[in-house]
Design a protein around this motif. Structure first.
Motif, PDB file in Angstrom:
ATOM      1  N   GLY A   1      75.304  70.865  28.661  1.00 56.85           N
ATOM      2  CA  GLY A   1      74.609  71.463  27.515  1.00 56.85           C
ATOM      3  C   GLY A   1      74.986  72.913  27.319  1.00 56.85           C
ATOM      4  O   GLY A   1      75.218  73.367  26.191  1.00 56.85           O
ATOM      5  N   GLN A   2      75.048  73.666  28.410  1.00 49.44           N
ATOM      6  CA  GLN A   2      75.420  75.074  28.297  1.00 49.44           C
ATOM      7  C   GLN A   2      76.870  75.232  27.850  1.00 49.44           C
ATOM      8  O   GLN A   2      77.208  76.135  27.074  1.00 49.44           O
ATOM      9  N   SER A   3      77.724  74.342  28.328  1.00 48.32           N
ATOM     10  CA  SER A   3      79.127  74.402  27.933  1.00 48.32           C
ATOM     11  C   SER A   3      79.297  74.079  26.452  1.00 48.32           C
ATOM     12  O   SER A   3      80.108  74.711  25.755  1.00 48.32           O
ATOM     13  N   ASP A   4      78.519  73.109  25.956  1.00 45.59           N
ATOM     14  CA  ASP A   4      78.564  72.788  24.531  1.00 45.59           C
ATOM     15  C   ASP A   4      78.117  73.985  23.694  1.00 45.59           C
ATOM     16  O   ASP A   4      78.702  74.297  22.656  1.00 45.59           O
ATOM     17  N   ALA A   5      77.043  74.656  24.151  1.00 47.17           N
ATOM     18  CA  ALA A   5      76.558  75.827  23.428  1.00 47.17           C
ATOM     19  C   ALA A   5      77.577  76.963  23.447  1.00 47.17           C
ATOM     20  O   ALA A   5      77.696  77.734  22.491  1.00 47.17           O
ATOM     21  N   GLN A   6      78.330  77.035  24.533  1.00 45.93           N
ATOM     22  CA  GLN A   6      79.304  78.109  24.703  1.00 45.93           C
ATOM     23  C   GLN A   6      80.515  77.941  23.796  1.00 45.93           C
ATOM     24  O   GLN A   6      80.947  78.886  23.142  1.00 45.93           O
ATOM     25  N   SER A   7      81.074  76.729  23.741  1.00 44.78           N
ATOM     26  CA  SER A   7      82.350  76.564  23.024  1.00 44.78           C
ATOM     27  C   SER A   7      82.451  75.251  22.262  1.00 44.78           C
ATOM     28  O   SER A   7      83.547  74.838  21.897  1.00 44.78           O
ATOM     29  N   GLY A   8      81.348  74.598  22.014  1.00 43.38           N
ATOM     30  CA  GLY A   8      81.379  73.328  21.309  1.00 43.38           C
ATOM     31  C   GLY A   8      81.821  73.435  19.865  1.00 43.38           C
ATOM     32  O   GLY A   8      82.142  72.429  19.230  1.00 43.38           O
ATOM     33  N   GLN A   9      81.841  74.658  19.316  1.00 39.37           N
ATOM     34  CA  GLN A   9      82.266  74.837  17.920  1.00 39.37           C
ATOM     35  C   GLN A   9      83.773  74.702  17.749  1.00 39.37           C
ATOM     36  O   GLN A   9      84.275  74.658  16.630  1.00 39.37           O
ATOM     37  N   TYR A  10      84.505  74.652  18.875  1.00 37.51           N
ATOM     38  CA  TYR A  10      85.954  74.494  18.822  1.00 37.51           C
ATOM     39  C   TYR A  10      86.345  73.090  19.276  1.00 37.51           C
ATOM     40  O   TYR A  10      85.735  72.539  20.193  1.00 37.51           O
ATOM     41  N   SER A  11      87.374  72.538  18.651  1.00 35.15           N
ATOM     42  CA  SER A  11      87.939  71.284  19.154  1.00 35.15           C
ATOM     43  C   SER A  11      88.775  71.586  20.389  1.00 35.15           C
ATOM     44  O   SER A  11      89.140  72.738  20.648  1.00 35.15           O
ATOM     45  N   ILE A  12      89.103  70.543  21.154  1.00 34.54           N
ATOM     46  CA  ILE A  12      89.950  70.731  22.329  1.00 34.54           C
ATOM     47  C   ILE A  12      91.311  71.280  21.932  1.00 34.54           C
ATOM     48  O   ILE A  12      91.873  72.157  22.594  1.00 34.54           O
ATOM     49  N   ARG A  13      91.869  70.791  20.831  1.00 34.45           N
ATOM     50  CA  ARG A  13      93.173  71.283  20.369  1.00 34.45           C
ATOM     51  C   ARG A  13      93.097  72.767  20.028  1.00 34.45           C
ATOM     52  O   ARG A  13      94.017  73.537  20.322  1.00 34.45           O
ATOM     53  N   GLU A  14      91.988  73.187  19.399  1.00 38.43           N
ATOM     54  CA  GLU A  14      91.830  74.607  19.062  1.00 38.43           C
ATOM     55  C   GLU A  14      91.722  75.449  20.328  1.00 38.43           C
ATOM     56  O   GLU A  14      92.332  76.521  20.431  1.00 38.43           O
ATOM     57  N   LEU A  15      90.947  74.967  21.295  1.00 38.87           N
ATOM     58  CA  LEU A  15      90.808  75.702  22.552  1.00 38.87           C
ATOM     59  C   LEU A  15      92.142  75.789  23.280  1.00 38.87           C
ATOM     60  O   LEU A  15      92.471  76.823  23.890  1.00 38.87           O
ATOM     61  N   GLU A  16      92.935  74.711  23.240  1.00 38.56           N
ATOM     62  CA  GLU A  16      94.247  74.736  23.884  1.00 38.56           C
ATOM     63  C   GLU A  16      95.150  75.779  23.238  1.00 38.56           C
ATOM     64  O   GLU A  16      95.870  76.512  23.928  1.00 38.56           O
ATOM     65  N   ARG A  17      95.098  75.881  21.917  1.00 39.12           N
ATOM     66  CA  ARG A  17      95.957  76.846  21.242  1.00 39.12           C
ATOM     67  C   ARG A  17      95.496  78.274  21.512  1.00 39.12           C
ATOM     68  O   ARG A  17      96.323  79.177  21.698  1.00 39.12           O
ATOM     69  N   ILE A  18      94.189  78.477  21.538  1.00 39.71           N
ATOM     70  CA  ILE A  18      93.670  79.802  21.893  1.00 39.71           C
ATOM     71  C   ILE A  18      94.105  80.160  23.306  1.00 39.71           C
ATOM     72  O   ILE A  18      94.574  81.274  23.586  1.00 39.71           O
ATOM     73  N   ARG A  19      93.968  79.196  24.219  1.00 42.60           N
ATOM     74  CA  ARG A  19      94.394  79.413  25.602  1.00 42.60           C
ATOM     75  C   ARG A  19      95.879  79.748  25.681  1.00 42.60           C
ATOM     76  O   ARG A  19      96.279  80.704  26.357  1.00 42.60           O
TER      77      ARG A  19
END
Length: 491
Positions: free
Chosen positions: A275-293
């Protein structure tokens, strides 16, 4: 001669290995019975093609050929390296190694991506145990350079040397662990931090986001370029590590950690963390997070490269090893034909070279031409050693024409002509291309300077002789369009 890698298991890690080999010019043969494997590896390759070429300052080789195979036997045919990345179940891995024993050539290295099993467990009972090593990478494999190479007495010195050579050759760092232990070295650190983080969340001390911020805004940045012990050595001040240990060593006996205990892993804890992880970064898709990373990793490692430090120094060494293949000379002897413009830059436009309009920003054209000037200076003998001994060229005048757009990921090359090489003066003409499309021109007048007096002075005889040789050879070429043209003049 193109080398071949076989990838057994095409998940996140297997796909990362495929991308790392493929973009470094290897042919890659994949076996994975998952009907979705092609789509999954394709997504990893899309990200790798977008980010990896911009990590270095020398163009990667031509991409190898990717092929898919219905059996392990077909996939490993002719392979120089076999990378096993199947799920972490020992019985499954041993089944795979049974097939590999029957079909892999004797000269190949077999690496396992396992994060937990020891190499002796993988080698047990197989006649080709000498070929099997742990080659544990970190995600994303196509960007992260570390590979834990864990071996046993069953491995021959030749196999170990070949494994390290191949890993180095694709721009990675082989950390050779000569004594095996469960989970190797790096994951034991990660497990310790992970367990402590679980307690901090469970006890309500910090949220997942607060813990991540403690790492990424604090010690994580330091660890990225110095590691653990060197960081603490610096923390000890002028007195160094001994002072640090004397000051903080007693803390080891204080109850600052729960590492000797493990929180109960139950549904309540899973729900709390998820739940905390969803609140932290759930607004991004995995692909978006990968590109940010990926963007962040490239930026960090390029910054480290500017100081020739840590992972950046490793990339610089990889670039240097590839210069000849990329058509970049380091001396007059390496210039193929001095009667033609000299190629002084060959790379792609990295992600951080683009601006708000989506194309390469003006300052980066100058940056690219400055790198080309530096390459020409090195070719004529005004290299790092020469500069350290007190001589260099200073730019006195620059004129750049921006003729066409170029975007992140586009390949660019710069070809340089010496218009004048006489006494203290060096007059250069740079043309930047993407393929045969002319993007920009740069005209530069430089003066040779004595770095002690900071005044213009004649160059050393060998530098002047090389410069004059290029100028005389290039004088036979037609005058370039735009040479000496004032700003605003019609084209």
């Amino acid at each position: 001669m193109t080398k071949t890698a076989a990838i057994i298991g095409g998940g996140v890690i297997g796909g990362g290995w495929a991308a790392r080999f493929l973009l470094n010019g290897w042919n890659v043969r994949v076996f994975d019975p998952d009907p979705e494997a092609g789509r999954k590896i394709g997504a990893v390759l899309d990200n790798a093609r977008r980010s990896l070429p911009g990590l270095g300052n020398v163009a990667l080789p031509a991409e190898g050929q990717l092929s898919w195979h219905a059996t392990i036997a077909e996939a490993v045919e002719g392979a120089d390296w076999v990378q096993e990345s199947v799920p972490e179940r020992l019985e499954l891995k041993q089944k795979v190694y049974g097939e590999l024993q029957q079909h892999v050539g004797q000269g190949a290295v077999i690496g396992s991506s396992t994060s937990g099993y020891k190499p002796s467990q993988l080698q047990d009972g197989f006649a080709n145990a000498a070929q099997i090593v742990v080659a544990h990478p970190f995600n994303p494999v196509y960007l992260m350079p570390l590979v834990e190479v864990v071996t046993t007495e069953a491995n021959t010195p030749e196999v170990i040397a070949k494994a390290k050579e191949i890993i180095t050759g694709i721009g990675m760092y082989p950390l050779h662990l000569k004594k095996e232990i469960d989970a190797h070295v790096a994951d034991r650190f990660l497990e310790a931090v992970w367990r402590e983080a679980l307690w901090l969340v469970k006890d309500g001390i910090a949220t997942t986001e607060e813990i991540d911020n403690a790492i990424r805004y604090g010690f994580g940045i330091r660890w990225a370029q110095m590691g653990l012990f060197e960081t603490y050595r610096v923390a000890g001040g002028e007195a160094g590590m001994k002072h640090f240990l004397a000051q903080f060593g007693p803390c080891l006996s204080w109850p600052w950690t729960k590492l000797m205990d493990v929180p109960e892993y139950n549904d309540e804890l899973v729900e709390l963390i998820a739940g905390q992880s969803d609140a932290q970064s759930g607004q991004y898709s995995i692909r978006e997070l990968e590109r940010i990373r990926d963007d962040n990793l490239v930026g960090i490692m390029r910054a480290l490269g500017a100081n020739d430090w840590g992972a950046g120094a490793l990339q610089n060494a990889h670039d240097a090893a590839r210069m000849g293949e990329a058509g970049l000379a380091r001396s007059m002897a390496e210039v193929d034909d001095i009667t033609q413009p000299v190629q002084t830059l060959n790379r792609v436009v990295p992600l951080d070279w683009t601006d708000y309009n989506g194309h390469m920003t003006e300052s980066r054209y100058l940056d690219a031409f400055a790198q080309s000037t530096d390459r020409l200076m090195e070719i004529i003998g005004c290299d790092a050693e020469y500069i350290a001994n007190g001589g260099s060229y200073f730019t006195a005048e620059t004129h750049i024409r921006h003729l066409d757009e170029v975007h992140a990921g586009d390949p660019i090359q710069v070809r340089t002509r010496v218009i004048l090489g006489q006494g203290k003066k060096m007059h250069l003409w740079h043309e930047m291309f993407s393929g045969e499309r002319l993007l920009a021109t740069g005209e530069h007048m430089l003066l040779h300077v004595d770095l002690k007096t900071r005044r213009s002075a004649p160059p050393a005889p060998h530098v002047e002789a090389n410069l004059v040789a290029l100028a005389e050879a290039h004088a036979a070429l037609p005058a370039p369009d735009g040479l000496g043209r004032a700003i605003g003049a019609s084209r």
